[in-house]
Write an enzyme that holds these catalytic residues in place. Structure first.
Site, PDB file in Angstrom:
ATOM      1  N   LYS A  69       6.325   3.777  -0.101  1.00  0.00           N
ATOM      2  CA  LYS A  69       6.285   2.536  -0.886  1.00  0.00           C
ATOM      3  C   LYS A  69       7.549   1.719  -0.608  1.00  0.00           C
ATOM      4  CE  LYS A  69       5.476   1.041  -5.705  1.00  0.00           C
ATOM      5  NZ  LYS A  69       5.334   1.510  -7.102  1.00  0.00           N
ATOM      6  N   SER A 144       1.395  -0.253  -9.479  1.00  0.00           N
ATOM      7  CA  SER A 144       2.001  -1.050  -8.441  1.00  0.00           C
ATOM      8  C   SER A 144       1.951  -0.398  -7.050  1.00  0.00           C
ATOM      9  CB  SER A 144       3.470  -1.326  -8.799  1.00  0.00           C
ATOM     10  OG  SER A 144       4.197  -0.114  -8.858  1.00  0.00           O
ATOM     11  N   SER A 168       2.042   3.725 -12.198  1.00  0.00           N
ATOM     12  CA  SER A 168       1.957   3.078 -10.890  1.00  0.00           C
ATOM     13  C   SER A 168       1.540   3.979  -9.721  1.00  0.00           C
ATOM     14  CB  SER A 168       3.277   2.393 -10.553  1.00  0.00           C
ATOM     15  OG  SER A 168       3.356   1.162 -11.225  1.00  0.00           O
TER      16      SER A 168
END
Lengths: 478, 476
Positions: A69, A144, A168
């Site tokens: 990420k 996210s 997330s």
């Protein structure tokens, strides 16, 4: 991941071939799962892995393509948090987890898309535009860590790292039909994770199966003296064998099956719980009275910490600097006005308010006190059960921009995932079914602190008896 | 009308740890800008603070030395504000539960002891340093200082005059230096002081409006700024006005205090517990460990020097000014039990040499052994006190022993009466006029004759003997 490791050794496929295949796939990716692809780094790592495999190493992570990420620092590779304010930021250091993964020989292919600064649950607030759900490109992959979830689901990597502050990792895992773990707070170092809300953030693994998640978790967990909140203890590797569910007490909180839960999700999760019952688990009803305050507490604590954590992006030392300024205050205003998106600004404003003189006791302090009550709630619940199961999210994936004008409703959808962050407890989302339209549904398992072995063991047992996690989206044909 | 002055002081002491409070960068002063920095102390994304436990050690030390209660659970807090020298946009400090509370420091004012309360002592990090380049209209930042550990020491508003404030600061600084936790250098900024000042009509119980006073870079500035500010308050009150509760900056050029722009002071710091650090638990074992290694404190040492060595208060005060000078004195006394004599030599010659040169007493060429040997030479009559001063000078520059210097330079005192009589006789013969005047009753001229003898003997004549002989021979 396990199947790739097998192909390297049984089918004599080279990590370089797999890497090329992945890099090709990313080039044609219509999902927008990646922000940055590190072709050179990936090829170099693949070459080294190839050599080690040839020499007979049985390290399962060798040569496996992994995505990171974009809020996890990678030395020499841009780390933007999907934000304009960090669009030119290249760290001079690796996050602790990245260092560990590099040492274990994985191939890091690139950095995945996300909501800016991990604030959001749709992956639509990124500076490079939204990531789409591989099961239906009109839908959000969740967020996210939407890029990390979509990349796994679409075979644009074998596994990925996400970060989870209020769901997330688990929510996008659920929306994309994969498995994702939010580890116990303190079991994975946060060093190098760009902070959103320090007391809630955890890095965690995402992959198709619970076994793959366990392998990746074993690789990244452990004490790190560079993170003071990292817990110093001996970490045993989590077993890849399933957990014998006989005698295991599965707690089902009524509060997780209330208003707002979609019927498809409710049915799939209840069916999932039945699978555990068939495997010999004992089902017990539990009461978690305070979790109804979870969302409120979360949005006070998380935004308060965020308002402070994001203060460092001031245009002074690195990142974007607003040039439209005559003096210092103007420079701050210009930098931060043009550098952050509206959702980030909203949260900075909320958090600043909650910490302000005259409001602190009413908001931040009160929220911290309720947080303690929620922690006590779970401690009590775990006296009568070993694992808590419920839905990961109230609904399956929704339209990409469906909720864009309704942040409050969007916040409320975090209701099931938030308690794990407020309490620090580990939680796992595993696929447990599909809607009538064919969208994946996730089921959340929670366990006491540092009992990822129970979570992953139960997940592995579940997946040994179901096939939901094996189903792949037909996104290439869309 | 007469007024009470109320002063509270906030001191920031930079600690002498080798590394910064939350990273392993060096704390050394004066290095090239931005060379002692790392991702942690310049606030890069994703990095985390790790507490340097030495800072807690130092804090406990000072807390014990100022009679504070040491907090068992210490949490750090974030103080949020934007400024370019503050890399993270917040300062990591302590807010609720400071490390030390409810202590006191005794000071001497006009020969009486006064107790000043210590409200709190807490740990925090320093900010960087802004340098404004007026030529290019640019501001540059040096982050070497960012993350250097500080102890903030907050006094109770117990101070009632500028003299008390001065005495408190001296006492506190001496304590910090004794404890070896701060070098106390005000000019370099390692010992900084802010003040809260208010006045009220004598006898009034409620406090007046106070102002905060900043930017005082030396002890002298503190005194001047306080005097100025006190008079300013009284002036405002006497002309019927109201003192505004504002922050004032001392301007050392105009010798006035000026209000700080309100934009800069109207902060809401939004303190909250620092989530990146876990609470520091200070248990009894930790405190005992520090207590065991606590040195004798200045006040105790002073008292002991008076009681044990029979020194006057003044001598004790001077000798205990620094721990190393006090140690030097005690080493000398252990070799020769003549405390007052040793004290005299240290207070005059040793301290003078130290003051003139940049030398530290630890590197002083005159060792306690040498000083004592020299005093012995005086006491056994080998040399005169006057010659001894020259010998001391010689020892201080060359480091050679007093015996060797005496021998090489032939400085042994002349105590042979016959030799001295011959010299005196010659002087009497050569100065008939002076002899005449002396004999007519101007005995003050004795000094003239002694001087002549000393000239003739290059100072080696035993003064007492010389006096005696001159008197005798001039009677004849």
């Amino acid at each position: 991941m396990l199947d790739i490791a097998r192909r390297f050794r049984v089918d004599n496929i080279s990590p370089l071939d797999i890497t090329e295949e992945i890099l090709q796939g990313i080039k044609q990716d219509p999902l927008n799962a990646y922000i940055t692809v590190d072709e050179t780094g990936a090829r170099n790592a693949a070459k080294e892995a190839e050599e080690e495999i040839r020499q007979g190493s049985d390290n399962l992570l060798l040569g496996v393509p992994v995505a990171i990420k974009d809020n996890i620092c990678t030395k020499g590779v841009s780390t933007t948090c999907a934000s304009n304010i960090l669009s030119n930021f290249v760290p001079t250091y690796d996050a602790h987890v990245v260092e560990k993964l590099k040492n274990s020989g994985v191939v890091i292919v690139g950095k995945t898309n996300m909501d800016e600064f991990a604030m959001g649950s749709t992956t639509t607030t990124s500076k490079i535009g939204p990531t789409k759900n591989p099961w239906d490109i009109t839908k959000t992959p969740g967020g996210s860590s939407g890029g990390s979830a979509a990349a796994v689901a679409a075979d644009l990597c074998a596994a990925s790292l996400g970060s989870d502050t209020g769901g997330s990792i688990r929510q996008p895992a659920s929306f994309c039909g994969i498995t994702g773990l939010k580890p116990t707070y303190g079991s994975v170092s946060r060093f190098g994770l760009v902070a959103f809300a320090s007391s809630l953030d955890q890095i965690g693994p995402m992959a198709r199966s619970a076994r793959d998640v366990a392998i990746l978790y074993n690789a990244v967990k452990g004490y790190d003296p560079k993170d003071s909140t990292s817990v110093a203890m001996k970490y045993q590797p989590t077993s890849l064998d399933g957990l014998d569910m006989r005698g295991i007490r599965v707690g089902v909180p009524g509060a997780f099956f209330g208003e707002g839960l979609s019927t498809d999700v409710e049915k799939a999760v209840k069916d999932g719980i039945s699978v555990f019952k068939e495997l010999g688990a004992e089902i017990v009803d539990i009461d978690l009275a305070y979790i109804r305050y979870g969302v409120a507490v979360y949005y006070i604590v998380a935004t308060a910490e965020a308002s402070s954590n994001l203060a460092r992006y001031d245009g002074v030392r690195y990142g974007l600097r607003g040039n439209n300024a005559d003096d210092l205050i103007d420079m701050y205003i210009d930098t931060r006005s043009s550098g952050f998106n509206i959702e980030v600004k909203r949260r900075i404003m909320l958090g600043t308010y909650g910490l302000s003189a005259g409001y602190y006791d009413q908001y931040y302090r009160k929220a911290s006190q309720v947080r303690t009550l929620i922690i006590q709630d779970f401690a009590k619940a775990f006296e009568v059960c070993d694992i808590i199961i419920g839905p990961t999210t109230p609904t399956p994936a929704f339209g990409l921009y469906e909720m864009i004008d309704d942040p409050l409703s969007l916040y409320l959808l975090d209701i099931y995932t938030i308690p794990a962050n407020l309490t620090g407890l580990p939680a796992l989302s595993i696929p447990c079914g599909f809607t009538k339209e064919g969208l994946p549904i996730g089921m959340q398992l929670m366990a006491p602190a540092f009992r990822e072995d129970i979570l992953l063991g139960a997940g592995i047992s579940f997946q040994d008896h179901t096939r939901f996690h094996e189903k792949r989206p037909q996104w290439n044909m869309m | 009308m007469e007024y009470d002055v109320i002063i509270g002081l906030e001191v920031h002491a930079q600690l002498l740890t080798e590394t910064k409070i939350f990273c392993s960068c060096s704390t050394i002063f004066g290095d090239k800008p931005n060379t002692n920095t790392c991702p942690v102390c310049i606030g890069m994304p994703g990095v985390l603070p790790v507490l340097n436990k030495k800072v807690v050690d130092f804090g406990i030390k000072l807390g014990l030395a100022t009679n504070c209660h040491i907090s068992k659970t210490n949490i750090f807090a974030r103080k949020n504000y934007f400024y370019p020298d503050l890399p993270k946009g917040y300062q990591i400090t302590q807010y609720e539960n400071p490390l030390c509370e409810h202590g006191f420091l005794d000071i001497n004012v006009d020969n009486t002891v006064k107790r000043i309360g210590i409200t709190r002592i807490h740990m925090e990090e320093d900010a960087g340093k802004l340098i404004h380049d007026l030529k290019s209209h640019r501001s540059l930042i040096d982050f070497n200082r960012a993350g250097v550990p500080l102890l903030e020491i907050v006094s109770e508003p117990d101070i009632r005059s500028t003299a008390e404030a001065y005495s408190y600061l001296m006492e506190l600084r001496q304590l910090l230096v004794y404890l070896e936790i701060c070098d106390g250098n005000m000019e370099q900024g390692s010992f900084r002081c802010d003040a809260n000042v208010s006045v009220r009509p004598k006898g009034s119980v409620s406090f007046g409006i106070r102002t905060e006073l900043k930017n005082m870079n030396s002890f002298r500035h503190v005194q001047r700024a306080l005097d100025y500010e006190i008079n300013r308050h009284i002036g405002i009150i006497e002309s019927g006005g109201n003192v505004l509760p504002e922050t004032m900056l001392w301007d050392a050029v105009s010798n006035t205090t000026q209000p700080m722009r309100t934009k800069e002071e109207s902060h809401d710091y939004r303190y909250f517990p620092e989530p990146d650090l876990i609470p520091v638990v200070v248990d009894d074992a930790w405190i005992e460990e520090i207590e065991k290694r606590l040195p004798e404190l200045p006040r105790d040492k002073r008292a002991r020097f008076v009681n044990v060595y029979g020194l006057p208060e003044y001598d004790a005060e001077v000798l205990t000014q620094s721990r190393s000078v006090a140690d030097y004195f005690e080493q000398c006394v252990s070799l020769l039990n003549s405390p007052k004599e040793i004290s005299n030599w240290i207070m005059t010659e040793v301290l003078r040499v130290l003051k003139e040169g940049s030398e530290d007493i630890k590197t002083l060429k005159v060792t306690p052994e040498m000083l004592v040997s020299m005093i012995r030479l005086i006491n056994d009559g080998t040399i005169s006190g006057k010659i001894a001063k020259d010998i001391f000078e010689e020892m201080a520059t060359t480091g050679r022993s007093p015996e060797l210097i005496v021998k090489e330079k032939g400085l042994v005192q002349i105590t042979d009466e016959d030799i001295l009589k011959d010299i005196v006789r010659e002087i009497i013969e050569n100065n008939p006029k002076e002899v005449d005047v002396y004999k007519k009753g101007k005995v003050q001229l004795l000094g003239f004759f002694v001087g002549q003898v000393m000239n003739a003997t290059k100072g080696k004549a035993n003064p007492r003997l010389t006096n005696k002989i001159i008197r005798e021979m001039l009677k004849q």
